[in-house]
Write an enzyme that holds these catalytic residues in place. Sequence first.
Site, PDB file in Angstrom:
ATOM      1  N   THR B  82      -2.755   8.934 -11.241  1.00  0.00           N
ATOM      2  CA  THR B  82      -3.521   8.275 -12.293  1.00  0.00           C
ATOM      3  C   THR B  82      -2.654   8.378 -13.546  1.00  0.00           C
ATOM      4  O   THR B  82      -1.973   9.383 -13.755  1.00  0.00           O
ATOM      5  CB  THR B  82      -4.907   8.917 -12.493  1.00  0.00           C
ATOM      6  OG1 THR B  82      -5.644   8.099 -13.404  1.00  0.00           O
ATOM      7  CG2 THR B  82      -4.826  10.332 -13.044  1.00  0.00           C
ATOM      8  N   ALA B 148     -10.542  -0.798  -9.474  1.00  0.00           N
ATOM      9  CA  ALA B 148     -10.267  -1.767  -8.410  1.00  0.00           C
ATOM     10  C   ALA B 148     -11.531  -2.025  -7.590  1.00  0.00           C
ATOM     11  O   ALA B 148     -11.737  -3.134  -7.087  1.00  0.00           O
ATOM     12  CB  ALA B 148      -9.141  -1.250  -7.516  1.00  0.00           C
ATOM     13  N   SER B 149     -12.383  -1.005  -7.457  1.00  0.00           N
ATOM     14  CA  SER B 149     -13.647  -1.196  -6.728  1.00  0.00           C
ATOM     15  C   SER B 149     -14.447  -2.331  -7.356  1.00  0.00           C
ATOM     16  O   SER B 149     -15.040  -3.156  -6.658  1.00  0.00           O
ATOM     17  CB  SER B 149     -14.522   0.061  -6.783  1.00  0.00           C
ATOM     18  OG  SER B 149     -13.788   1.219  -6.514  1.00  0.00           O
ATOM     19  N   HIS B 192      -9.209   0.033   1.451  1.00  0.00           N
ATOM     20  CA  HIS B 192      -9.861   1.109   0.714  1.00  0.00           C
ATOM     21  C   HIS B 192     -11.362   1.112   0.982  1.00  0.00           C
ATOM     22  O   HIS B 192     -11.968   0.064   1.212  1.00  0.00           O
ATOM     23  CB  HIS B 192      -9.591   0.908  -0.777  1.00  0.00           C
ATOM     24  CG  HIS B 192      -9.985   2.077  -1.615  1.00  0.00           C
ATOM     25  ND1 HIS B 192     -11.149   2.112  -2.328  1.00  0.00           N
ATOM     26  CD2 HIS B 192      -9.378   3.258  -1.827  1.00  0.00           C
ATOM     27  CE1 HIS B 192     -11.230   3.268  -2.974  1.00  0.00           C
ATOM     28  NE2 HIS B 192     -10.166   3.978  -2.690  1.00  0.00           N
ATOM     29  N   ASP B 271      -5.807  -6.691  -3.176  1.00  0.00           N
ATOM     30  CA  ASP B 271      -5.979  -5.370  -3.771  1.00  0.00           C
ATOM     31  C   ASP B 271      -4.642  -4.637  -3.721  1.00  0.00           C
ATOM     32  O   ASP B 271      -4.228  -4.156  -2.672  1.00  0.00           O
ATOM     33  CB  ASP B 271      -7.055  -4.609  -2.987  1.00  0.00           C
ATOM     34  CG  ASP B 271      -7.151  -3.139  -3.397  1.00  0.00           C
ATOM     35  OD1 ASP B 271      -6.506  -2.741  -4.384  1.00  0.00           O
ATOM     36  OD2 ASP B 271      -7.870  -2.387  -2.711  1.00  0.00           O
ATOM     37  N   ASN B 300      -3.929  -1.675 -10.619  1.00  0.00           N
ATOM     38  CA  ASN B 300      -4.371  -0.699 -11.620  1.00  0.00           C
ATOM     39  C   ASN B 300      -3.211  -0.160 -12.446  1.00  0.00           C
ATOM     40  O   ASN B 300      -2.564   0.808 -12.046  1.00  0.00           O
ATOM     41  CB  ASN B 300      -5.061   0.481 -10.943  1.00  0.00           C
ATOM     42  CG  ASN B 300      -6.400   0.121 -10.357  1.00  0.00           C
ATOM     43  OD1 ASN B 300      -6.957  -0.928 -10.670  1.00  0.00           O
ATOM     44  ND2 ASN B 300      -6.933   0.982  -9.508  1.00  0.00           N
TER      45      ASN B 300
END
Lengths: 489, 489
Positions: B82, B148-149, B192, B271, B300
């Site tokens: 992250t 991203a979800s 995912h 994605d 992301n």
Amino acid sequence: MEANQFKDFAKEMIDYVANYLENIRDRRVLPTIEPGYLRPLLPEKAPNTPDKWEDVLADVEKVIMPGVTHWHSPRFHAYFPTANSYPAIVADILSGAIACIGFSWIASPACTELEVVMLDWLGKMLDLPSEFLACSGGKGGGVIQGTASEATLVALLGAKARTVATIKAEHPEWTDMHIIEKLVGYTSSQSHSSVERAGLLGGVKMRFLPVDDKDRLRGTALREAIEKDIEAGLIPFYAVGTLGTTSSCAFDNLEELGDVCNKHNVWLHVDAAYAGSAFICPEFRYLMKGIEKADSFNFNPHKWLLINFDCSAMWLKNPYWVVNAFNVDPLYLKHEQQGSAPDYRHWQIPLGRRFRSLKLWFVLRLYGVEKLQAYIRKHVHLAHYFESLVKEDDRFEITAEVIVGLVCFRLKGSNELNETLLKRINGRGVIHLVPSKIKDQYFLRMAVCSQYTEKEDIDLTWREIRDATDEVIDESTKLNGFNGVNGHH
Amino acid sequence: MEANQFKDFAKEMIDYVANYLENIRDRRVLPTIEPGYLRPLLPEKAPNTPDKWEDVLADVEKVIMPGVTHWHSPRFHAYFPTANSYPAIVADILSGAIACIGFSWIASPACTELEVVMLDWLGKMLDLPSEFLACSGGKGGGVIQGTASEATLVALLGAKARTVATIKAEHPEWTDMHIIEKLVGYTSSQSHSSVERAGLLGGVKMRFLPVDDKDRLRGTALREAIEKDIEAGLIPFYAVGTLGTTSSCAFDNLEELGDVCNKHNVWLHVDAAYAGSAFICPEFRYLMKGIEKADSFNFNPHKWLLINFDCSAMWLKNPYWVVNAFNVDPLYLKHEQQGSAPDYRHWQIPLGRRFRSLKLWFVLRLYGVEKLQAYIRKHVHLAHYFESLVKEDDRFEITAEVIVGLVCFRLKGSNELNETLLKRINGRGVIHLVPSKIKDQYFLRMAVCSQYTEKEDIDLTWREIRDATDEVIDESTKLNGFNGVNGHH
């Protein structure tokens, strides 16, 4: 960027933002730019080599500020407030540096555990029934969502999962789709647009029920709608009660709604997005009477409790159905302590989450309950002061009871006249209001929004409105040869 | 809190976080506390009167840090990275002070306009087809989502709206529910967990298709599934291709998937949550070949591009269906400039949104494209270096091709042995890894995560793994009288 550069840059930024906020009163609340103003001010693409931080900081005033609507100006009265405070900004610096993604307990235990305890602190400040609190040792507990919209959707999905499971137990031969097609949710015609949206996203019918003469949803309206749907073979499953509607800050009668919902096994979600903060003051808690009958409760400390966006507090009596609706558990997210602390990823729509409870912790500690109560009371007092100014001018009427920090008012006369007035006010740019409409009556909303708002600012706001009114009425009289405000001037 | 106190407090915090990050290597990456550690360290409720900021700051080290999993330690190799950078932290200070809620253009024009331009900058850095960019003058454009979800869900809801409209035009007699019941989405068994979740939330069937020997979804598998469903009277409407799967960082064959989707009018969402950042380097763009056939693309920057969470970049070729699916427009959110700039509230699940494009602007300017490329390349280089260390030890095997920053490996031998090894490694607490499993084979994942990671850190990581391996094998040999690793030691 090296640590020393960061320290210089960040400290300059701290001085810049303190200066921005302390002098925000001097800026025009609404920008004067036109759509598309920004693109010509920037290069067409990112630079190949680093710019200087001094140049970036200088560009904030040149490129950004001309296009900012100053939500924290004491002359901003649009929508509802959004929170902003020094302790929350400092907490976010820490959150940004730790920068953990708290989707599970193990991913950063402090992130989950502080959230559990802070939602208990906050719940106690509101005197929520203990069933909602994790410290009660029952199933209930709180969680920080991004927005009230998400809380409404999460509750709807939990309600949907619960009802589908219940109905399937009675009718194992029915498919999920067959059941979902029969589901009906309920809310008032005055509830927030996000409730309608939650219905669209969740793929279920949603009914918008009529309100009483004070814009409140009452038990009778809900009972009649539910009984009618049951007769037609449909399945009532979800209702949203609003404490503090966006249009006029009306409070649905929770006690009545709760009785109806509990009788029919309908999940009652309470959306107190704006007004919920007021419940830290005991004198406003009569407005949430019946809360013990709800399944979930939500309000936004990021609106009126000095905790920067995003921090939408939600409590669930029984998180099982929400957790169950979302639970998708790949190996890389499993850990050995599962079950002994909440894995908040199951409580929300996104997977990732920031360390947002730090803001709650910093703000609650650095203000303390009494100062936060004083803050709420001051805003309510200023709203009533504005109400008294409006009432002194008999060209105007107050269109909804002033209960907390919102005043709804209009010029006696046509909707068109009020639309003209609103445009004139915003066009002058000194203050900013937005309108609303209930039962075809257009009116203006004056929300006390800024932490910097003082009595003098309310005086100025009122002068602005009077001046704009004088202009509009003058023009209307000249143009039409008559006085548009029903004989008053 | 007064401005002067804020300046003192914030500047102390700046020093604290710089010190935290510069010395993060010295902290144990995983905390040693047990679930429930935090509650006893705090009072049972919020204080009535303000605490001192000095005490709050001191409590960070006492209360919070013992429970933090240090995601930015060079010894953190779990999940995926992250992001965290000094320029992003400074941008968030400004964002926190402006604290606008950019749900519409008028709510703060700079917030919307900077986002439009930054998504163009970023799209150009990736060499996205111009159809995705707002500066092309077409319908396309980018938006910052939280995660991203959410992007996967937003795309699914857009695809659902598009297909329902198309089918209704052909079969006006069919109800929405009848159509939705027939909708089928597709993704790989390796996508995912949020894709499965999007299907659950959206109330549609989702098929998880088999992958090839390199964990990639191929055109044939998708074509066969779609044709079979069409034959069965179902309606294929949505497919998610993954560029960089979470388990093994595999890249689906976008060119093949795109052809199949375009032929059958299936919305293709891509994605690239983690790996998308790599596409700022031309040498990795072969992995996104076929991107021009997709309808939406997401990655992301908050994972691997030094922009703090949350900042999930999504581009849509035609936002119409997403905007249309969500559009609920009350009077208090209308404004005169509607249509001349995007009202981003229609592009996302929540209503409110922070001023997140400031982070993009600060990071892109203060690093510049070349330094960001160098950052990506360094991580990939370190991953290959780790791969070479693993390969030198013939007790181990590499289980997936190392393409960017993730190395998947395991001890030759049983899953149980590898589970024991993983537990031992995390129990020692010096480094942190998480496992995954594909086709019943359990393996360990070593992701290069921290901006502070150097070759020496990878050496230490590898020593830790070797030491833990020695311990595990020793114990296994003693306990069972045989060597668990297939004769190698």
